[in-house]
Design an enzyme around this catalytic site. Structure first.
Site, PDB file in Angstrom:
ATOM      1  N   GLY A  18       0.841  -1.186   0.000  1.00  0.00           N
ATOM      2  CA  GLY A  18       0.000   0.000   0.000  1.00  0.00           C
ATOM      3  C   GLY A  18       0.873   1.231   0.000  1.00  0.00           C
ATOM      4  O   GLY A  18       2.105   1.141  -0.051  1.00  0.00           O
ATOM      5  N   GLY A  21       2.545   0.992   3.557  1.00  0.00           N
ATOM      6  CA  GLY A  21       2.943  -0.237   4.217  1.00  0.00           C
ATOM      7  C   GLY A  21       2.937  -1.455   3.333  1.00  0.00           C
ATOM      8  O   GLY A  21       2.598  -1.397   2.154  1.00  0.00           O
ATOM      9  N   THR A  22       3.329  -2.566   3.937  1.00  0.00           N
ATOM     10  CA  THR A  22       3.366  -3.857   3.264  1.00  0.00           C
ATOM     11  C   THR A  22       2.176  -4.688   3.724  1.00  0.00           C
ATOM     12  O   THR A  22       1.804  -4.661   4.899  1.00  0.00           O
ATOM     13  CB  THR A  22       4.680  -4.593   3.610  1.00  0.00           C
ATOM     14  N   ILE A  23       1.586  -5.424   2.793  1.00  0.00           N
ATOM     15  CA  ILE A  23       0.380  -6.196   3.102  1.00  0.00           C
ATOM     16  C   ILE A  23       0.710  -7.679   3.068  1.00  0.00           C
ATOM     17  O   ILE A  23       1.299  -8.177   2.103  1.00  0.00           O
ATOM     18  CB  ILE A  23      -0.747  -5.867   2.105  1.00  0.00           C
ATOM     19  N   LYS A  38      -2.009  -5.122   7.022  1.00  0.00           N
ATOM     20  CA  LYS A  38      -1.186  -4.031   6.501  1.00  0.00           C
ATOM     21  C   LYS A  38      -0.251  -3.574   7.608  1.00  0.00           C
ATOM     22  O   LYS A  38      -0.693  -3.086   8.653  1.00  0.00           O
ATOM     23  CB  LYS A  38      -2.079  -2.881   6.031  1.00  0.00           C
ATOM     24  N   ASP A 132      -7.915   9.081  -3.580  1.00  0.00           N
ATOM     25  CA  ASP A 132      -6.931   8.314  -4.371  1.00  0.00           C
ATOM     26  C   ASP A 132      -7.621   7.128  -5.040  1.00  0.00           C
ATOM     27  O   ASP A 132      -7.160   5.991  -4.962  1.00  0.00           O
ATOM     28  CB  ASP A 132      -5.777   7.840  -3.490  1.00  0.00           C
TER      29      ASP A 132
END
Length: 277
Positions: A18, A21-23, A38, A132
């Protein structure tokens, strides 16, 4: 990883990234179900705006949770170094993957747009602008249900400060011109972005683009919406009418979410009908 998180969940493979962050997929030791987690490393967020978004996203998701076309949040874990947001797992991929394979039929595009605009409209009714909207943030679960995700750039637009927002956020192809111009703007920036998604679903190409982000932004600011005959030959007049009303530089004339849902092309599910104009 935060110890309380590891007590409740087994962290599995990485499934995405994201904005902040990392999911990962994760397995609940309590319910025997898979979820998404996340994970955001706080010390990587140097910018004050990013830190504000970090604090805002889980709160906004908690307000919006319960609506079928918005990603559901289940639990939040936080310590000095990390924030972990546990949500439902969307194993059906995202809209970016689907449009990468070429244009969709009008019926398929209408189904997706209807669900996306329904989610956007729900956000707007609760005073939240996503800011977004892009294919990467439109996910699908294992049952092919659409889920609007990644509220890292979202903002509240109701309350004592009024309805107008500031700040340049969004993604080059999809951002509304009033955002790039530095002016105040309202929640209809999400409708512009959804209109760009509809254009791409029907044509396979974005309406505004350039060789660099700067050139793309300049094309967005000009907002010269065109329907090249070679690409749009088989696209209905009704669909193009809706696109003009969503990708409209004049914000006062740009459709709201409710108006999009009442448009004949949406009501008839992408079927060819005849309207004036």
């Amino acid at each position: 990883m935060f110890e309380a998180l590891k007590t409740d969940f087994q962290i599995c493979e990485q499934v995405g990234n994201g904005k902040f962050g990392t999911i990962y997929s994760c397995f609940s030791k309590l319910t025997d179900e898979f979820f998404a987690c996340k994970t955001i490393q706080k010390n990587l967020l140097i910018d004050s705006t990013d830190r504000e978004c970090l604090n805002k996203e889980p709160k906004i998701l908690q307000i919006l949770t319960g609506y079928s076309n918005i990603l559901q949040i289940y639990k939040v874990y936080e310590d000095e170094n990390y924030l972990h947001i546990v949500t439902e797992l969307c194993s059906g991929g995202d809209l970016y993957e689907r449009v990468s394979n070429g244009p969709l039929s009008e019926k398929s595009a209408a189904v997706i747009l209807t669900r996306l605009i329904s989610a956007i409209g729900y956000c707007h009714k609760l005073g939240v602008a996503h800011r977004d909207i892009k294919p990467d943030n439109v996910l699908f679960d294992s049952q092919d249900n659409l889920k609007l995700a990644d509220f890292g750039s979202a903002e509240w637009f109701m309350g004592c400060e009024g309805k107008m927002m500031k700040g340049v956020v969004g993604t080059p192809y999809y951002v509304a011109p009033e955002v790039l111009s530095g002016r105040e703007y309202n929640e209809k920036v999400d409708i512009w972005s959804a209109g760009v998604i509809l254009y791409i679903m029907l044509s396979g190409v974005p309406p505004f683009y350039g060789d660099t982000p700067t050139e793309t932004f300049e094309a967005v600011l000009r907002g010269n919406l065109r329907f090249p005959t070679r690409i749009f030959r088989s696209v209905s007049t009704e669909a193009k009418d809706l696109l003009r009303k969503m990708i409209c530089k004049d914000v006062s004339r740009r459709f709201s979410a409710d108006q999009v849902l009442r448009h004949p092309w949406v009501i008839h599910g992408g079927e060819t009908i005849y309207i004036n104009g």
